[in-house]
Motif scaffolding. Sequence first.
Motif, PDB file in Angstrom:
ATOM      1  N   VAL A   1     -56.531  10.771  51.756  1.00 29.66           N
ATOM      2  CA  VAL A   1     -57.916  11.246  51.702  1.00 29.66           C
ATOM      3  C   VAL A   1     -58.586  10.833  50.393  1.00 29.66           C
TER       4      VAL A   1
ATOM      5  N   MET B   1     -52.984  14.018  51.338  1.00 33.16           N
ATOM      6  CA  MET B   1     -53.967  14.135  50.263  1.00 33.16           C
ATOM      7  C   MET B   1     -54.207  12.799  49.574  1.00 33.16           C
TER       8      MET B   1
ATOM      9  N   VAL C   1     -63.279  19.091  56.192  1.00 32.72           N
ATOM     10  CA  VAL C   1     -62.039  19.661  56.701  1.00 32.72           C
ATOM     11  C   VAL C   1     -62.384  20.659  57.804  1.00 32.72           C
TER      12      VAL C   1
ATOM     13  N   ILE D   1     -60.383  18.020  49.156  1.00 33.06           N
ATOM     14  CA  ILE D   1     -60.752  17.209  50.327  1.00 33.06           C
ATOM     15  C   ILE D   1     -62.253  16.956  50.355  1.00 33.06           C
TER      16      ILE D   1
END
Length: 217
Positions: free
Chosen positions: A62, A59, A99, A92
């Motif tokens: 991203v 995470m 995703v 995301i």
Amino acid sequence: MPSVIYARVSTEEQNLKRQLNSTKEYAESDLGVPLSELEIFRDKSTGTDTSRSGYRDMMEAVEDGKHDHVIVHEISRLARSLQDLERTVSRITDDGAAVHFVRDGLSFGDGKERPMHKLQMQMLGAFAEWQARVKQMNTKEGIAARQQEDGYHHGRPPLGFEKNDGQLIEGEDYDQVCAVLDMVVKKELSKRKAAKELQTSRTTISRALERRSLYGF
């Protein structure tokens, strides 16, 4: 720009190769992303929350806005509750990445999703959450039943368990035992290899499989 693959397993061997093969193939064939531009994050975990080091690192990667895609084998690998799933997908896509759930055939944030896709994701996420809760409940019920057996207080605790003041509790290797036994049930691992993995005997493996409720099966 680079893309991300996330894989989560209960042991180092359980389905890891299958997850990586499917996500890499999807990245190359469907997204046109070369293997050299893939970053892989993985977790060895069976928890029902998202406090996992591989997940957190993924995470953070991203969030820098320099990744186009996050590719996951299936929804249950990314989150084990509907709330965590929706929060993760939102984070995301808000960071500018799409995703993709390969096995589920769902993608979000790529501009191609349909309203039905969100409903499908919610249904699959709810089912994954239900599975996790049922497994937990079955395990607790199995422990309670085991404690009522006549030989419980005098016999050795089952594989993956230990005794504490006369009570049966999960041992440190309980998650690993569950994962290995699950592979045996699914015929992904032989009893001999399972015994070797858990450093026990095939007889003990067979005995554990006879008490599947203790392990949430």
